[in-house]
Motif scaffolding. Structure first.
Motif, PDB file in Angstrom:
ATOM      1  N   THR A  89       0.824  -1.201   0.000  1.00 15.07           N
ATOM      2  CA  THR A  89       0.000   0.000   0.000  1.00 15.07           C
ATOM      3  C   THR A  89       0.863   1.258   0.000  1.00 15.07           C
ATOM      4  O   THR A  89       0.648   2.167  -0.806  1.00 15.07           O
ATOM      5  CB  THR A  89      -0.927   0.005   1.221  1.00 15.07           C
ATOM      6  OG1 THR A  89      -1.762  -1.151   1.185  1.00 15.07           O
ATOM      7  CG2 THR A  89      -1.783   1.249   1.246  1.00 15.07           C
ATOM      8  N   TRP A  90       1.824   1.324   0.877  1.00 18.26           N
ATOM      9  CA  TRP A  90       2.692   2.495   0.918  1.00 18.26           C
ATOM     10  C   TRP A  90       3.541   2.591  -0.340  1.00 18.26           C
ATOM     11  O   TRP A  90       3.780   3.691  -0.856  1.00 18.26           O
ATOM     12  CB  TRP A  90       3.579   2.445   2.153  1.00 18.26           C
ATOM     13  CG  TRP A  90       2.842   2.757   3.414  1.00 18.26           C
ATOM     14  CD1 TRP A  90       2.501   1.895   4.405  1.00 18.26           C
ATOM     15  CD2 TRP A  90       2.326   4.038   3.810  1.00 18.26           C
ATOM     16  NE1 TRP A  90       1.814   2.536   5.400  1.00 18.26           N
ATOM     17  CE2 TRP A  90       1.688   3.866   5.065  1.00 18.26           C
ATOM     18  CE3 TRP A  90       2.333   5.302   3.235  1.00 18.26           C
ATOM     19  CZ2 TRP A  90       1.069   4.901   5.743  1.00 18.26           C
ATOM     20  CZ3 TRP A  90       1.720   6.347   3.908  1.00 18.26           C
ATOM     21  CH2 TRP A  90       1.092   6.145   5.149  1.00 18.26           C
ATOM     22  N   ALA A  91       4.018   1.457  -0.842  1.00 18.80           N
ATOM     23  CA  ALA A  91       4.804   1.479  -2.076  1.00 18.80           C
ATOM     24  C   ALA A  91       3.964   1.974  -3.234  1.00 18.80           C
ATOM     25  O   ALA A  91       4.426   2.759  -4.064  1.00 18.80           O
ATOM     26  CB  ALA A  91       5.351   0.082  -2.372  1.00 18.80           C
ATOM     27  N   TRP A  92       2.714   1.521  -3.280  1.00 17.31           N
ATOM     28  CA  TRP A  92       1.837   1.973  -4.363  1.00 17.31           C
ATOM     29  C   TRP A  92       1.559   3.470  -4.273  1.00 17.31           C
ATOM     30  O   TRP A  92       1.585   4.178  -5.288  1.00 17.31           O
ATOM     31  CB  TRP A  92       0.511   1.210  -4.314  1.00 17.31           C
ATOM     32  CG  TRP A  92      -0.470   1.762  -5.295  1.00 17.31           C
ATOM     33  CD1 TRP A  92      -0.565   1.468  -6.617  1.00 17.31           C
ATOM     34  CD2 TRP A  92      -1.467   2.762  -5.030  1.00 17.31           C
ATOM     35  NE1 TRP A  92      -1.558   2.208  -7.205  1.00 17.31           N
ATOM     36  CE2 TRP A  92      -2.132   3.013  -6.243  1.00 17.31           C
ATOM     37  CE3 TRP A  92      -1.854   3.457  -3.888  1.00 17.31           C
ATOM     38  CZ2 TRP A  92      -3.163   3.924  -6.354  1.00 17.31           C
ATOM     39  CZ3 TRP A  92      -2.878   4.379  -3.995  1.00 17.31           C
ATOM     40  CH2 TRP A  92      -3.529   4.602  -5.224  1.00 17.31           C
ATOM     41  N   MET A  93       1.303   3.972  -3.074  1.00 13.85           N
ATOM     42  CA  MET A  93       1.024   5.401  -2.924  1.00 13.85           C
ATOM     43  C   MET A  93       2.214   6.245  -3.367  1.00 13.85           C
ATOM     44  O   MET A  93       2.049   7.253  -4.056  1.00 13.85           O
ATOM     45  CB  MET A  93       0.653   5.706  -1.467  1.00 13.85           C
ATOM     46  CG  MET A  93      -0.679   5.142  -1.029  1.00 13.85           C
ATOM     47  SD  MET A  93      -1.053   5.471   0.719  1.00 13.85           S
ATOM     48  CE  MET A  93      -1.097   7.265   0.714  1.00 13.85           C
ATOM     49  N   GLY A  94       3.415   5.826  -2.973  1.00 12.84           N
ATOM     50  CA  GLY A  94       4.594   6.563  -3.397  1.00 12.84           C
ATOM     51  C   GLY A  94       4.805   6.500  -4.892  1.00 12.84           C
ATOM     52  O   GLY A  94       5.124   7.509  -5.541  1.00 12.84           O
ATOM     53  N   ALA A  95       4.619   5.299  -5.466  1.00 14.17           N
ATOM     54  CA  ALA A  95       4.802   5.150  -6.906  1.00 14.17           C
ATOM     55  C   ALA A  95       3.767   5.950  -7.675  1.00 14.17           C
ATOM     56  O   ALA A  95       4.081   6.597  -8.680  1.00 14.17           O
ATOM     57  CB  ALA A  95       4.723   3.669  -7.285  1.00 14.17           C
ATOM     58  N   TRP A  96       2.521   5.941  -7.213  1.00 16.71           N
ATOM     59  CA  TRP A  96       1.472   6.690  -7.905  1.00 16.71           C
ATOM     60  C   TRP A  96       1.708   8.192  -7.796  1.00 16.71           C
ATOM     61  O   TRP A  96       1.464   8.928  -8.764  1.00 16.71           O
ATOM     62  CB  TRP A  96       0.119   6.313  -7.317  1.00 16.71           C
ATOM     63  CG  TRP A  96      -1.040   6.954  -8.019  1.00 16.71           C
ATOM     64  CD1 TRP A  96      -1.783   8.002  -7.583  1.00 16.71           C
ATOM     65  CD2 TRP A  96      -1.581   6.580  -9.288  1.00 16.71           C
ATOM     66  NE1 TRP A  96      -2.755   8.310  -8.497  1.00 16.71           N
ATOM     67  CE2 TRP A  96      -2.659   7.451  -9.555  1.00 16.71           C
ATOM     68  CE3 TRP A  96      -1.262   5.597 -10.221  1.00 16.71           C
ATOM     69  CZ2 TRP A  96      -3.416   7.363 -10.715  1.00 16.71           C
ATOM     70  CZ3 TRP A  96      -2.013   5.514 -11.384  1.00 16.71           C
ATOM     71  CH2 TRP A  96      -3.080   6.389 -11.620  1.00 16.71           C
ATOM     72  N   ALA A  97       2.182   8.665  -6.646  1.00 15.72           N
ATOM     73  CA  ALA A  97       2.475  10.087  -6.490  1.00 15.72           C
ATOM     74  C   ALA A  97       3.582  10.524  -7.441  1.00 15.72           C
ATOM     75  O   ALA A  97       3.491  11.585  -8.085  1.00 15.72           O
ATOM     76  CB  ALA A  97       2.858  10.388  -5.042  1.00 15.72           C
ATOM     77  N   ILE A  98       4.642   9.716  -7.554  1.00 14.39           N
ATOM     78  CA  ILE A  98       5.730  10.051  -8.476  1.00 14.39           C
ATOM     79  C   ILE A  98       5.231  10.027  -9.917  1.00 14.39           C
ATOM     80  O   ILE A  98       5.587  10.882 -10.743  1.00 14.39           O
ATOM     81  CB  ILE A  98       6.901   9.078  -8.289  1.00 14.39           C
ATOM     82  CG1 ILE A  98       7.479   9.217  -6.880  1.00 14.39           C
ATOM     83  CG2 ILE A  98       7.996   9.328  -9.317  1.00 14.39           C
ATOM     84  CD1 ILE A  98       8.515   8.176  -6.540  1.00 14.39           C
ATOM     85  N   MET A  99       4.386   9.066 -10.221  1.00 10.28           N
ATOM     86  CA  MET A  99       3.810   8.970 -11.561  1.00 10.28           C
ATOM     87  C   MET A  99       2.977  10.200 -11.884  1.00 10.28           C
ATOM     88  O   MET A  99       3.038  10.741 -13.000  1.00 10.28           O
ATOM     89  CB  MET A  99       2.955   7.705 -11.644  1.00 10.28           C
ATOM     90  CG  MET A  99       2.307   7.465 -12.984  1.00 10.28           C
ATOM     91  SD  MET A  99       1.340   5.918 -12.953  1.00 10.28           S
ATOM     92  CE  MET A  99       0.588   5.965 -14.578  1.00 10.28           C
ATOM     93  N   LEU A 100       2.202  10.686 -10.920  1.00  3.52           N
ATOM     94  CA  LEU A 100       1.395  11.887 -11.146  1.00  3.52           C
ATOM     95  C   LEU A 100       2.271  13.110 -11.380  1.00  3.52           C
ATOM     96  O   LEU A 100       1.986  13.937 -12.244  1.00  3.52           O
ATOM     97  CB  LEU A 100       0.471  12.128  -9.949  1.00  3.52           C
ATOM     98  CG  LEU A 100      -0.718  11.184  -9.795  1.00  3.52           C
ATOM     99  CD1 LEU A 100      -1.516  11.559  -8.555  1.00  3.52           C
ATOM    100  CD2 LEU A 100      -1.602  11.228 -11.031  1.00  3.52           C
TER     101      LEU A 100
END
Length: 280
Positions: free
Chosen positions: A80-91
């Motif tokens: 969950t935390w990895a996904w949130m960080g990855a999605w934020a960087i992607m945005l």
């Protein structure tokens, strides 16, 4: 260059620089995790700079269930935390360049001492909307990928859905509303709320416009970074088009082709008028 042009150029360069840094983070190599593989689950890949499970159909229903149990009981918080960080960087990489105009609107509408605060509130509201949308898109991608469907069919289906939405009138309505930015209050809590509400509203219309295109990279087991780059260019170019009457039409592609042609072949030279040639 006027002071207004310099301010706009400075803001644009800062935004594009942050986007470039995010792209460099996404491109960095990340070692794949092997824990899931040892437990019989799918391998992990570097998705948006983070080790994430492959979004691809499992060999069998039993293997899929076993992989789901492993992820649910051993890696759910970290994932969950990895996904949130990855999605934020992607945005930041893909969507931040599209925020130059609304951020400049905030800069022109606020006093100098409130610009950073209002910009931060706008970006926070925008990010919250896209974080919720990203969770929904990721859930859809996982659900679709759990079906026993070849990966190429998933990619073709996602690309078809994105293309249909790209040319639809509803897409144009979302783009038109994304161009509207009302006045902001000058002082107090009202000013903070206006900036935050602007971010929430802009994020909502941006999500409505780009959800199909953003879903496409999530369904690609390979080449998702190339898909992200293509989607990012298209999303940026369609924001440069003026508001239009909602109708079925191509959007963003013509502007993107103009950018590519300008980069590789330079500006077109218009032919000289016939009268000029005769005088010469």
């Amino acid at each position: 260059m006027t002071a207004t042009a310099r301010d706009y150029a400075r803001l644009r360069n800062i935004v594009f620089g942050l986007s470039l840094l995010a792209w460099l983070v996404l491109l960095r190599p990340v070692p794949a995790a092997t824990g899931a593989a040892r437990m019989g689950g799918p391998q992990s890949v570097s998705w948006c700079g983070t080790a994430m499970p492959i979004v691809a159909p499992a060999p069998s229903g039993a293997a899929l269930t076993r992989a789901g149990v492993v992820l649910q009981h051993t890696a759910a918080p970290a994932l969950t935390w990895a996904w949130m960080g990855a999605w934020a960087i992607m945005l930041v990489a893909m969507m931040l360049p599209t925020l130059v105009q609304p951020l400049y609107h905030i800069r022109l509408s606020c006093f100098s001492r409130r610009r950073m605060r209002a910009s931060a509130l706008f970006v926070a509201g925008y990010g919250v909307v896209w974080l919720a949308a990203g969770a929904a898109l990721w859930a859809v991608a996982v659900a679709v990928s759990s079906l026993e469907t070849p990966a190429y069919l998933l990619a073709v289906g996602a690309a078809t859905a994105a293309l249909v939405w790209q040319v639809s009138p509803l897409k144009q309505r979302c783009l038109n509303r994304g161009h509207r930015h009302g006045p902001l209050a000058a002082f107090g809590v009202r000013a903070d709320w206006d900036a935050l509400r602007m971010g929430l509203t802009h994020g909502g219309w941006c999500t409505g416009s780009c959800w199909a295109a953003m879903l496409l990279p999530l369904l690609l087991g390979h080449g998702h970074l190339w898909a992200m780059a293509a989607v990012s260019l298209l999303v940026f170019c369609e924001r440069l088009d003026p508001p239009r009457t909602p109708a079925w039409r191509w959007r963003g592609f013509e502007t993107a082709c103009c950018y590519v042609r300008l980069y590789f072949w330079g500006p077109r030279r218009s032919p000289a008028p016939a009268s000029t040639l005769i005088q010469a």
